[in-house]
Design a protein around this motif. Structure first.
Motif, PDB file in Angstrom:
ATOM      1  N   THR A 298       0.822  -1.220   0.000  1.00 17.28           N
ATOM      2  CA  THR A 298       0.000   0.000   0.000  1.00 17.28           C
ATOM      3  C   THR A 298       0.848   1.258   0.000  1.00 17.28           C
ATOM      4  N   GLY A 299       2.168   1.092  -0.042  1.00 15.70           N
ATOM      5  CA  GLY A 299       3.066   2.236   0.014  1.00 15.70           C
ATOM      6  C   GLY A 299       3.207   2.936  -1.331  1.00 15.70           C
ATOM      7  N   THR A 300       3.694   4.191  -1.253  1.00 17.34           N
ATOM      8  CA  THR A 300       3.870   5.019  -2.451  1.00 17.34           C
ATOM      9  C   THR A 300       5.344   5.318  -2.656  1.00 17.34           C
ATOM     10  N   ALA A 301       5.772   5.266  -3.932  1.00 13.59           N
ATOM     11  CA  ALA A 301       7.143   5.635  -4.303  1.00 13.59           C
ATOM     12  C   ALA A 301       7.066   6.710  -5.377  1.00 13.59           C
ATOM     13  N   ILE A 302       7.780   7.821  -5.156  1.00 19.22           N
ATOM     14  CA  ILE A 302       7.798   8.911  -6.128  1.00 19.22           C
ATOM     15  C   ILE A 302       9.238   9.338  -6.370  1.00 19.22           C
ATOM     16  N   THR A 303       9.439  10.197  -7.349  1.00 18.47           N
ATOM     17  CA  THR A 303      10.771  10.724  -7.635  1.00 18.47           C
ATOM     18  C   THR A 303      10.895  12.150  -7.093  1.00 18.47           C
ATOM     19  N   GLY A 304      12.129  12.604  -6.977  1.00 18.23           N
ATOM     20  CA  GLY A 304      12.372  13.956  -6.498  1.00 18.23           C
ATOM     21  C   GLY A 304      11.681  15.024  -7.334  1.00 18.23           C
ATOM     22  N   PRO A 305      11.792  14.963  -8.688  1.00 22.83           N
ATOM     23  CA  PRO A 305      11.089  15.962  -9.504  1.00 22.83           C
ATOM     24  C   PRO A 305       9.587  15.990  -9.255  1.00 22.83           C
ATOM     25  N   GLU A 306       8.975  14.824  -9.024  1.00 19.18           N
ATOM     26  CA  GLU A 306       7.535  14.782  -8.725  1.00 19.18           C
ATOM     27  C   GLU A 306       7.248  15.463  -7.391  1.00 19.18           C
ATOM     28  N   LEU A 307       8.092  15.209  -6.391  1.00 19.34           N
ATOM     29  CA  LEU A 307       7.905  15.838  -5.080  1.00 19.34           C
ATOM     30  C   LEU A 307       8.048  17.352  -5.187  1.00 19.34           C
ATOM     31  N   ARG A 308       9.001  17.807  -6.012  1.00 22.49           N
ATOM     32  CA  ARG A 308       9.241  19.238  -6.166  1.00 22.49           C
ATOM     33  C   ARG A 308       8.029  19.956  -6.751  1.00 22.49           C
ATOM     34  N   ARG A 309       7.317  19.274  -7.639  1.00 22.83           N
ATOM     35  CA  ARG A 309       6.173  19.904  -8.307  1.00 22.83           C
ATOM     36  C   ARG A 309       4.929  19.951  -7.415  1.00 22.83           C
ATOM     37  N   MET A 310       4.932  19.186  -6.323  1.00 21.20           N
ATOM     38  CA  MET A 310       3.754  19.127  -5.448  1.00 21.20           C
ATOM     39  C   MET A 310       3.626  20.377  -4.586  1.00 21.20           C
ATOM     40  N   THR A 311       2.377  20.810  -4.404  1.00 18.04           N
ATOM     41  CA  THR A 311       2.111  21.856  -3.419  1.00 18.04           C
ATOM     42  C   THR A 311       2.137  21.227  -2.030  1.00 18.04           C
ATOM     43  N   ASP A 312       2.147  22.050  -1.000  1.00 18.06           N
ATOM     44  CA  ASP A 312       2.141  21.528   0.373  1.00 18.06           C
ATOM     45  C   ASP A 312       0.909  20.663   0.626  1.00 18.06           C
ATOM     46  N   ALA A 313      -0.225  21.090   0.087  1.00 18.88           N
ATOM     47  CA  ALA A 313      -1.467  20.324   0.298  1.00 18.88           C
ATOM     48  C   ALA A 313      -1.386  18.963  -0.390  1.00 18.88           C
ATOM     49  N   GLU A 314      -0.834  18.956  -1.610  1.00 17.95           N
ATOM     50  CA  GLU A 314      -0.695  17.695  -2.341  1.00 17.95           C
ATOM     51  C   GLU A 314       0.274  16.755  -1.628  1.00 17.95           C
TER      52      GLU A 314
ATOM     53  N   PRO B 223       1.074  10.231   4.205  1.00 15.80           N
ATOM     54  CA  PRO B 223       0.710   9.048   5.010  1.00 15.80           C
ATOM     55  C   PRO B 223       1.144   7.719   4.396  1.00 15.80           C
ATOM     56  N   THR B 224       1.248   7.639   3.054  1.00 24.09           N
ATOM     57  CA  THR B 224       1.654   6.378   2.414  1.00 24.09           C
ATOM     58  C   THR B 224       3.018   6.483   1.735  1.00 24.09           C
ATOM     59  N   LEU B 225       3.648   7.659   1.778  1.00 24.37           N
ATOM     60  CA  LEU B 225       4.927   7.859   1.075  1.00 24.37           C
ATOM     61  C   LEU B 225       6.050   7.097   1.784  1.00 24.37           C
ATOM     62  N   GLN B 226       6.686   6.182   1.069  1.00 23.85           N
ATOM     63  CA  GLN B 226       7.733   5.357   1.669  1.00 23.85           C
ATOM     64  C   GLN B 226       9.056   5.432   0.923  1.00 23.85           C
ATOM     65  N   VAL B 227       9.061   5.861  -0.337  1.00 26.45           N
ATOM     66  CA  VAL B 227      10.285   5.943  -1.124  1.00 26.45           C
ATOM     67  C   VAL B 227      10.281   7.235  -1.943  1.00 26.45           C
ATOM     68  N   VAL B 228      11.407   7.969  -1.866  1.00 27.35           N
ATOM     69  CA  VAL B 228      11.636   9.114  -2.756  1.00 27.35           C
ATOM     70  C   VAL B 228      12.953   8.831  -3.482  1.00 27.35           C
ATOM     71  N   ALA B 229      12.869   8.630  -4.808  1.00 28.82           N
ATOM     72  CA  ALA B 229      14.045   8.300  -5.614  1.00 28.82           C
ATOM     73  C   ALA B 229      14.495   9.519  -6.418  1.00 28.82           C
ATOM     74  N   ARG B 230      15.723   9.452  -6.922  1.00 29.07           N
ATOM     75  CA  ARG B 230      16.305  10.561  -7.679  1.00 29.07           C
ATOM     76  C   ARG B 230      16.087  11.886  -6.946  1.00 29.07           C
ATOM     77  N   SER B 231      16.285  11.825  -5.638  1.00 26.60           N
ATOM     78  CA  SER B 231      16.028  13.010  -4.821  1.00 26.60           C
ATOM     79  C   SER B 231      17.284  13.860  -4.689  1.00 26.60           C
ATOM     80  N   THR B 232      17.071  15.110  -4.381  1.00 25.34           N
ATOM     81  CA  THR B 232      18.150  16.043  -4.070  1.00 25.34           C
ATOM     82  C   THR B 232      18.032  16.416  -2.593  1.00 25.34           C
ATOM     83  N   PRO B 233      19.087  16.985  -2.010  1.00 22.20           N
ATOM     84  CA  PRO B 233      18.979  17.433  -0.614  1.00 22.20           C
ATOM     85  C   PRO B 233      17.839  18.418  -0.391  1.00 22.20           C
TER      86      PRO B 233
END
Length: 809
Positions: free
Chosen positions: A644-660, A666-676
């Motif tokens: 049930t976990g979620t995996a996203i990439t750094g660019p996807e996280l960057r494009r998200m608003t705080d609300a998104e 709650p389900t985010l478990q992996v962030v790949a290709r991430s930057t500091p």
């Protein structure tokens, strides 16, 4: 300077004072260095060279240099003696009142009383017993404080203990920072913290962050000609280089600053809270004592004045006033018993004990409050490499000469030019090196990815040392989290290089600079317009070849392998220095040499550690710079990524608003290709949602996230000095299992304090109730002052020692 130091310094052409003057003159540029005669004369006076210290110094363990210029050890606060700690215990106002009352009681016991029998007066025993109890209380408290201080000093000494890379006899090696000597040549890389003061020998795009000393956050460009002075405690923001050490320890700029800043550790938040609780309980005890004295006083007045004098017409005896001394002693004793002095003591002992045990579990605690905070952690954002994996990287598969190999091909299975380009590219575009360990076995030191590539070249029979020595480096484009690649531009026209690369005939064809690039497969592949085909010749990068490489990347990454592409490009001669330093101009139209799949085995204990953390209600998330497929494969293996976990990439996280992002968390478990910066954004949102966040990091760019987190955990082996300085705890073995143990010990602190608090408050309340009700109904407390003091002694000291040093569950 003593005679021994003077004799040692006379063997060199310069003294400590002259070197101090040289570094202090840095505000006036290089004038003082020019008066010295420049670097050549400085080398001569220090009896060293660009190749570092010679064999004589090494055989002598640098003894002459330590005698002449001092050791690389900084000042520490002067330790308090046991006697001083014991006397400080007597400064407690309550104990002072109790001592005065005991002395008065002792003296008054010798005044004859009207009803004293023939057996004599034994009332003096009470005063002596009270004084004896005070002596024992002070002795036990002083011993605990003395032991605590010694433990903290050991831990602080361990924090300063680290390894630095130097060049001695022309060979790179790592030594302990305390073994660094004046005249050593230190290798400088991005993220390093300078271990001493020195003068720059060479530099490529080198910038130093001197904010630790100057307070200015702007980095300073460093160059051997215009700005050569390097200051201890500062960090390398970008670039690399080397410097010769001129000042160490207390003679360095950082050493002098530390000497003026040494101070004792401040109380932790838990200690402050419990201090406030102890004061509140003390006020309650003081109120109880006041009421007890009031009740006893009223009963005394009725018995001695109203009944004896007024009603019975008796005579008032002044000796009966000695009863008020007993009342005062009893009241002060009640206050002593009520105030839980053992509570702050129990916290201190528990923290010190936990820190010592955490050290055994490879957790070096830099900030004391991190012990407490880790116990309440609800989220862990962990790196992958080295933390979840063993960081023992090996090339196991690859795409070379147009096809995918499910193993490492032998040297004769590949065209000579591909082997040559991988060998030379791995040698020059790398800072890793080989050294012999204590067991006499060779081992690579540095980036584990670079070590894996050097090991691949070594297995093919290629030696990086002669290639690296003979190559003239023009410039480099540093690896960072945005670029995901590292490049170096080297001069290919030197005949000495041709001699060193005689096994690589294809390298003598180009007369001019050549750029070698390596990095994340998707990033570097997008810059390639050609590749080395099955004959080892440069061929256009067709759509079919690009698709073949993309499929190879997916295949390798799905098996949990880190994918690295090596590439190069010949640069036309005649470029200006400004053009050569322009990465956008030169990192394009590259030729792909090959794709390597690097395996980093999972640590065996990690899956179970992750599972235990999850059972304890802690969400474990993996934040990594790796390919999304590699990240998901590793995360599943160590139980982080669930169905049930979620995996996203750094660019996807960057494009998200705080609300998104809040909806995904709650389900985010992996962030790949991430930057500091992605890690920092995630940590900031988690804390905004009320989570207590622990974060691991190793790079200089991880420092903001480490500082933002409730607890920052830096890697002790692979971490940069910048990351360690920004952290609260250093993982000495880079292992996620150590994070689990830090949480266990953090929770143990709270459990131990809770047990002690429950025990002490129970005894306090019972003692106060007995003393008060006894005074109210019997006219005296059933528990005498001596009895209460001895109960307090056992309760506050022995119980604190027993309950505060229980192990982690």
């Amino acid at each position: 300077m003593d005679t021994e130091s003077h004799a040692a310094s006379s063997t060199f052409g310069v003294t400590v004072e002259q070197l101090d003057e040289l570094m202090e003159s840095r505000e006036n540029g290089t004038k003082k260095l020019e008066e010295f005669g420049g670097l050549p004369v400085l080398f001569e006076k220090l009896k060293t060279s660009e190749d570092g210290l010679g064999q004589i110094d090494i055989d002598n363990a640098c003894a002459d240099r330590f005698s002449a210029f001092g050791r690389n050890v900084h000042a520490t606060p002067k330790s308090k003696s046991f006697i001083r700690l014991w006397l400080e215990c007597l400064k407690d106002p309550i104990l002072i009142i109790l001592i005065i009352s005991a002395i008065i009681s002792f003296l008054l016991s010798f005044i004859p009383k009207e009803d004293e029998g023939s057996e004599g007066n034994w009332d003096w025993i009470e005063g002596v017993a009270i004084l004896a109890a005070i002596v024992i209380v002070c002795t036990v408290t002083a011993f605990n404080d003395w032991s605590k201080e010694r433990q903290f000093r050991k831990l602080n000494a361990a924090k300063e203990d680290r390894m630095v890379t130097v060049i001695r006899t022309g060979v790179q090696q790592t030594i302990n920072i305390h073994d660094l000597a004046v005249g050593d040549v230190v290798d400088l890389q991005q993220g390093d913290q300078l271990p001493a003061d020195g003068v720059l020998i060479r530099a490529i795009n080198l910038e130093s962050d001197e904010s630790a000393l100057t307070g200015e956050s702007v980095t300073v460009n460093k160059d051997p000609k215009s700005s050569p002075f390097m200051l201890c405690g500062c960090t390398i923001a970008t670039g690399n280089g080397a410097m010769v050490v001129t000042n160490v320890g207390i003679h360095s700029e950082w050493g002098r600053t530390l000497a003026s800043l040494v101070k004792e550790p401040e109380p932790t938040p838990l200690q402050n809270k419990l201090d406030s609780l102890a004061k509140l309980i003390g006020y309650f005890g003081a109120g109880t004592a006041l009421f007890t004295v009031l009740v006893l006083g009223i009963r005394w007045a009725y018995k001695e004045i109203v009944k004896k004098v007024i009603i019975d017409n008796g005579t008032f005896h002044a000796s009966s006033l000695t009863a008020w001394i007993d009342f005062i002693i009893l009241a002060v004793t009640i206050v002593v018993v009520a105030v839980p002095e053992g509570l702050p003591l129990a916290v201190t002992i528990s923290l010190a004990y936990s820190m010592k045990r955490m050290m055994k579990d490879n957790n070096l605690v830099r900030h004391l409050n991190a012990c407490e905070t880790m116990g309440g952690a609800t989220n862990i954002c962990s790196d992958k490499t080295g933390t979840l994996t063993q960081n023992k990287m090996t090339v196991t598969q690859g795409w070379f000469a147009g096809r995918l190999f499910d193993r490492v091909p032998a040297r004769d299975e590949l065209p000579a030019s591909i082997v040559a380009h991988i060998g030379v590219g791995s040698a020059v575009n790398s800072t890793a090196f080989l050294q012999v360990d204590e067991a006499g076995q060779p081992e690579f030191v540095g980036s584990k990815t670079e070590c894996a590539l050097l090991q691949l070249s070594r297995n093919w029979g290629l030696d990086y040392v002669p290639v690296r020595k003979a190559t003239s480096e023009i410039t480099e484009y540093d690896f960072n989290s945005d670029r995901k690649r590292m490049s170096k531009v080297v001069d290919m026209t030197q005949s000495s290089y041709e001699e060193a690369a005689r096994d690589f005939p294809d390298f003598t064809a180009h007369a001019g600079p050549r750029i070698f690039c390596k990095g994340a497969s998707e990033m570097v592949l997008s810059l390639c317009t050609s590749y080395l085909d099955e004959q080892g010749q440069v061929a256009p990068m067709t759509d079919g070849v690009r698709k073949s490489i993309d499929e190879a990347i997916i295949s390798l990454a799905s098996n949990g392998l880190r994918t690295i592409i090596l590439a190069y490009r010949d640069i036309e001669p005649g470029q200006t220095p400004e053009q050569l330093n322009d990465s956008d101009l030169n990192e394009k139209e590259l030729t792909c040499v090959g794709l390597t799949g690097i395996m980093d085995p999972l640590r065996e204990e990690v899956p179970e550690s992750v599972r235990r953390c999850q059972m304890a209600g802690i969400m474990v998330r993996m934040v990594t710079g790796d390919n999304i497929l590699t990240a998901k494969s590793i995360a599943r293996s160590c139980n982080i990524l669930t169905e049930t976990g979620t995996a996203i990439t750094g660019p996807e996280l960057r494009r998200m608003t705080d609300a998104e992002l809040d909806a995904v968390i709650p389900t985010l478990q992996v962030v790949a290709r991430s930057t500091p910066s992605d890690k920092l954004k995630l940590v900031t949102r988690l804390r905004a949602l009320g989570e207590v966040v622990a974060v691991t990091g190793d790079g200089a760019n991880d420092a903001p996230a480490l500082k933002e987190a409730d607890v920052g955990l830096a890697m002790g082996i692979s971490g940069t000095e910048v990351a360690k300085e920004a952290s609260d705890i250093i993982l000495l073995d880079d292992n996620f299992h150590s994070v689990e143990m830090a949480i266990l010990w953090g929770r143990a602190v709270y459990d131990n304090i809770r047990k002690f608090l429950q025990f002490q408050l129970t005894v306090n309340v019972v003692a106060l109730v007995i003393a008060f009700t006894g005074a109210l109904f019997l006219g005296e407390s059933p528990l005498g002052a001596v009895q209460l003091l001895w109960v307090n002694l056992i309760m506050d000291t022995l119980a604190a020692l027993a309950l505060a040093t229980e192990g982690a569950p």
